[in-house]
Design a protein around this motif. Structure first.
Motif, PDB file in Angstrom:
ATOM      1  N   VAL A 285       0.879  -1.169   0.000  1.00 62.09           N
ATOM      2  CA  VAL A 285       0.000   0.000   0.000  1.00 62.09           C
ATOM      3  C   VAL A 285       0.916   1.218   0.000  1.00 62.09           C
ATOM      4  O   VAL A 285       1.634   1.458   0.972  1.00 62.09           O
ATOM      5  CB  VAL A 285      -0.904   0.050   1.250  1.00 62.09           C
ATOM      6  CG1 VAL A 285      -1.854   1.246   1.158  1.00 62.09           C
ATOM      7  CG2 VAL A 285      -1.654  -1.248   1.423  1.00 62.09           C
ATOM      8  N   GLN A 286       0.926   1.966  -1.088  1.00 64.56           N
ATOM      9  CA  GLN A 286       1.809   3.120  -1.191  1.00 64.56           C
ATOM     10  C   GLN A 286       0.993   4.396  -1.326  1.00 64.56           C
ATOM     11  O   GLN A 286       0.003   4.435  -2.054  1.00 64.56           O
ATOM     12  CB  GLN A 286       2.749   2.976  -2.392  1.00 64.56           C
ATOM     13  CG  GLN A 286       3.805   4.076  -2.466  1.00 64.56           C
ATOM     14  CD  GLN A 286       4.883   3.771  -3.486  1.00 64.56           C
ATOM     15  OE1 GLN A 286       5.001   2.649  -3.970  1.00 64.56           O
ATOM     16  NE2 GLN A 286       5.674   4.776  -3.823  1.00 64.56           N
ATOM     17  N   THR A 287       1.414   5.408  -0.615  1.00 61.12           N
ATOM     18  CA  THR A 287       0.725   6.699  -0.711  1.00 61.12           C
ATOM     19  C   THR A 287       1.166   7.427  -1.971  1.00 61.12           C
ATOM     20  O   THR A 287       2.263   7.205  -2.492  1.00 61.12           O
ATOM     21  CB  THR A 287       1.035   7.576   0.513  1.00 61.12           C
ATOM     22  OG1 THR A 287       2.436   7.879   0.527  1.00 61.12           O
ATOM     23  CG2 THR A 287       0.670   6.864   1.807  1.00 61.12           C
ATOM     24  N   ARG A 298       0.122  12.835  -0.167  1.00 62.99           N
ATOM     25  CA  ARG A 298      -1.189  13.481  -0.157  1.00 62.99           C
ATOM     26  C   ARG A 298      -1.944  13.117   1.115  1.00 62.99           C
ATOM     27  O   ARG A 298      -2.595  13.964   1.723  1.00 62.99           O
ATOM     28  CB  ARG A 298      -1.994  13.039  -1.382  1.00 62.99           C
ATOM     29  CG  ARG A 298      -1.495  13.592  -2.696  1.00 62.99           C
ATOM     30  CD  ARG A 298      -2.315  13.059  -3.873  1.00 62.99           C
ATOM     31  NE  ARG A 298      -1.901  13.658  -5.139  1.00 62.99           N
ATOM     32  CZ  ARG A 298      -2.382  13.296  -6.319  1.00 62.99           C
ATOM     33  NH1 ARG A 298      -3.297  12.325  -6.395  1.00 62.99           N
ATOM     34  NH2 ARG A 298      -1.959  13.886  -7.416  1.00 62.99           N
ATOM     35  N   LYS A 299      -1.852  11.852   1.497  1.00 60.77           N
ATOM     36  CA  LYS A 299      -2.447  11.395   2.763  1.00 60.77           C
ATOM     37  C   LYS A 299      -1.623  10.214   3.261  1.00 60.77           C
ATOM     38  O   LYS A 299      -1.741   9.099   2.748  1.00 60.77           O
ATOM     39  CB  LYS A 299      -3.901  10.981   2.583  1.00 60.77           C
ATOM     40  CG  LYS A 299      -4.596  10.597   3.895  1.00 60.77           C
ATOM     41  CD  LYS A 299      -6.076  10.326   3.670  1.00 60.77           C
ATOM     42  CE  LYS A 299      -6.766   9.875   4.949  1.00 60.77           C
ATOM     43  NZ  LYS A 299      -6.685  10.894   6.039  1.00 60.77           N
ATOM     44  N   ALA A 300      -0.763  10.464   4.249  1.00 58.93           N
ATOM     45  CA  ALA A 300       0.099   9.415   4.784  1.00 58.93           C
ATOM     46  C   ALA A 300      -0.736   8.361   5.510  1.00 58.93           C
ATOM     47  O   ALA A 300      -1.867   8.624   5.948  1.00 58.93           O
ATOM     48  CB  ALA A 300       1.127  10.022   5.731  1.00 58.93           C
ATOM     49  N   PHE A 330       4.685   6.429   4.363  1.00 55.96           N
ATOM     50  CA  PHE A 330       4.413   6.525   2.925  1.00 55.96           C
ATOM     51  C   PHE A 330       4.167   5.172   2.271  1.00 55.96           C
ATOM     52  O   PHE A 330       3.713   5.112   1.117  1.00 55.96           O
ATOM     53  CB  PHE A 330       5.561   7.242   2.198  1.00 55.96           C
ATOM     54  CG  PHE A 330       6.813   6.416   2.043  1.00 55.96           C
ATOM     55  CD1 PHE A 330       7.042   5.685   0.890  1.00 55.96           C
ATOM     56  CD2 PHE A 330       7.756   6.371   3.061  1.00 55.96           C
ATOM     57  CE1 PHE A 330       8.194   4.929   0.743  1.00 55.96           C
ATOM     58  CE2 PHE A 330       8.907   5.624   2.929  1.00 55.96           C
ATOM     59  CZ  PHE A 330       9.131   4.889   1.772  1.00 55.96           C
ATOM     60  N   ILE A 331       4.419   4.075   3.004  1.00 47.96           N
ATOM     61  CA  ILE A 331       4.216   2.753   2.411  1.00 47.96           C
ATOM     62  C   ILE A 331       3.983   1.726   3.517  1.00 47.96           C
ATOM     63  O   ILE A 331       4.463   1.878   4.652  1.00 47.96           O
ATOM     64  CB  ILE A 331       5.430   2.339   1.543  1.00 47.96           C
ATOM     65  CG1 ILE A 331       5.073   1.153   0.634  1.00 47.96           C
ATOM     66  CG2 ILE A 331       6.659   2.051   2.393  1.00 47.96           C
ATOM     67  CD1 ILE A 331       6.105   0.892  -0.454  1.00 47.96           C
ATOM     68  N   GLY A 332       3.221   0.710   3.173  1.00 52.70           N
ATOM     69  CA  GLY A 332       2.956  -0.386   4.094  1.00 52.70           C
ATOM     70  C   GLY A 332       2.741  -1.661   3.311  1.00 52.70           C
ATOM     71  O   GLY A 332       2.786  -1.661   2.076  1.00 52.70           O
ATOM     72  N   ALA A 347      -7.446   3.559   6.197  1.00 52.68           N
ATOM     73  CA  ALA A 347      -6.607   4.756   6.274  1.00 52.68           C
ATOM     74  C   ALA A 347      -7.352   5.964   5.706  1.00 52.68           C
ATOM     75  O   ALA A 347      -7.125   7.102   6.153  1.00 52.68           O
ATOM     76  CB  ALA A 347      -5.313   4.528   5.505  1.00 52.68           C
ATOM     77  N   LEU A 348      -8.223   5.744   4.737  1.00 55.77           N
ATOM     78  CA  LEU A 348      -8.985   6.847   4.175  1.00 55.77           C
ATOM     79  C   LEU A 348      -9.878   7.526   5.205  1.00 55.77           C
ATOM     80  O   LEU A 348     -10.152   8.725   5.123  1.00 55.77           O
ATOM     81  CB  LEU A 348      -9.867   6.339   3.017  1.00 55.77           C
ATOM     82  CG  LEU A 348      -9.169   5.946   1.725  1.00 55.77           C
ATOM     83  CD1 LEU A 348     -10.162   5.310   0.759  1.00 55.77           C
ATOM     84  CD2 LEU A 348      -8.486   7.153   1.069  1.00 55.77           C
TER      85      LEU A 348
END
Length: 350
Positions: A285-287, A298-300, A330-332, A347-348
């Motif tokens: 999952v990358q921002t 844009r949204k960490a 920034f990534i998971g 996360a949203l």
């Protein structure tokens, strides 16, 4: 502009003329691009400033004080010259002039398209992209145009933190000229042969970089655009507002293409993709950064998740299968697509 190279050539083989003396990257690339076309493949090259010799050349680049494509004259040094590439502000050099008139054919051939496909959208797309990412830098360098406004840099008090070795495209070619204290052959003809050999080496070197750039944008960048486009068109299947982009098949370099497809809307916040093209692959999952080269998202991913891993992260997030979330957010990652999608959707709402 639509006329093919073969129709413009009336001598066989044609002779290309350029100036002798200190050479630059623009004419080195101009000669390489011409010789990359079948009509010029066997072209001879003469380097001189003698007007009578240049007048006998079929094509002349970077010398002669004349720009007239109908007569294959491509100089940019005359006071009245102000030609630029479409939608770009930089005045052209001989590299830009040759690319302006012959670049589409180079792209078309690299894409394996027929002559009738010269106006295909993908040809124009790559033609413009290569100018902006490669050729324009040579035009600017040869015309003395800085990347940044010198007055604005001075007013801001900005200075370099370290030397980058001046390894620009122009400098790369410039290093192949004879140094000021290199011994030159005493015989003028031999000295000219030595200089011409150096020029040919320079043309081959910058030509190799151009060819690699052309290869990248036709074989990698352009196909990636279609992969991103397909994912972009399906984004609302995963989130009604289209904030989650999913690469269900192979992932591809996506940032630049995403920004173009969004056209300023900034709708996508997270991108999901498998780590490898196998059924058991873990998912990332990358921002989406605020810009292509930015480290700001844009949204960490949620602050409470950052820096945690595995079962501990499962407990904090309430989502099974978590692998990690980077400390910068920034990534998971998750063990499954469903888990990665759950991370993005949750996360949203954070």
């Amino acid at each position: 502009m639509a006329e093919t190279v073969s129709k413009r050539l009336k001598t066989s083989p044609p002779q290309i003329g350029t100036h002798n003396g200190h050479f630059h990257a623009d004419e080195a690339l101009a000669v390489h691009m011409l010789r990359s076309l079948p009509a010029y493949a066997s072209a001879s090259l003469v380097r001189t400033r003698d007007p009578s010799i240049l007048a006998e050349c079929h094509t002349v680049v970077d010398v002669g004080g004349e720009y007239d494509a109908s007569r294959n004259r491509y100089d940019h040094h005359q006071r009245t010259f102000d030609t630029t590439f479409p939608s770009r502000p930089t005045k052209l050099s001989s590299a830009g002039l040759v690319y302006l008139h012959f670049g589409r054919e180079l792209v078309r051939r690299k894409l394996g398209l027929e002559e009738s496909d010269s106006a295909a959208p993908e040809v124009d797309l790559v033609w413009n992209k290569i100018y902006e990412s490669f050729v324009e830098a040579l035009d600017a360098h040869d015309n003395g145009i800085s990347v940044y406004d010198p007055a604005a840099v001075a007013a801001a008090g900005l200075t370099k933190r370290f030397s980058d070795g001046a390894f620009t495209l122009g400098a790369m070619v410039g290093r192949l000229n004879r140094n000021w204290n290199d011994p030159a052959p005493e015989d003028p003809a031999e000295a000219q042969r030595d200089e011409d050999e150096r020029f040919l080496a320079a043309s081959a070197r910058i030509g190799e970089e151009f060819d690699r750039t052309l290869d990248f944008y036709t074989r990698s960048w352009l196909p990636a655009r279609e992969v991103v486009r397909a994912a972009f068109e399906k984004r609302k299947e995963f989130d009604p507002q289209g904030r989650v982009l999913v690469f269900e098949g192979p992932s591809a370099p996506w940032k630049e293409h995403l920004y173009t497809l969004e056209d300023g809307s900034e709708s996508v916040l997270y991108v999901l993709y498998p780590e490898k093209p196998t059924p058991d692959a873990k998912w990332r999952v990358q921002t989406v950064p605020v810009s292509k080269d930015s480290f700001e998202s844009r949204k960490a991913l949620p602050a409470a998740w950052r820096g945690f891993r595995d079962e501990e992260l499962d407990g904090i997030s309430g989502i099974d299968g978590c692998v990690f979330v980077h400390a910068a957010g920034f990534i998971g990652g998750n063990k499954t697509f469903e888990g990665a999608k759950a991370m993005a959707l949750k996360a949203l709402e954070e």
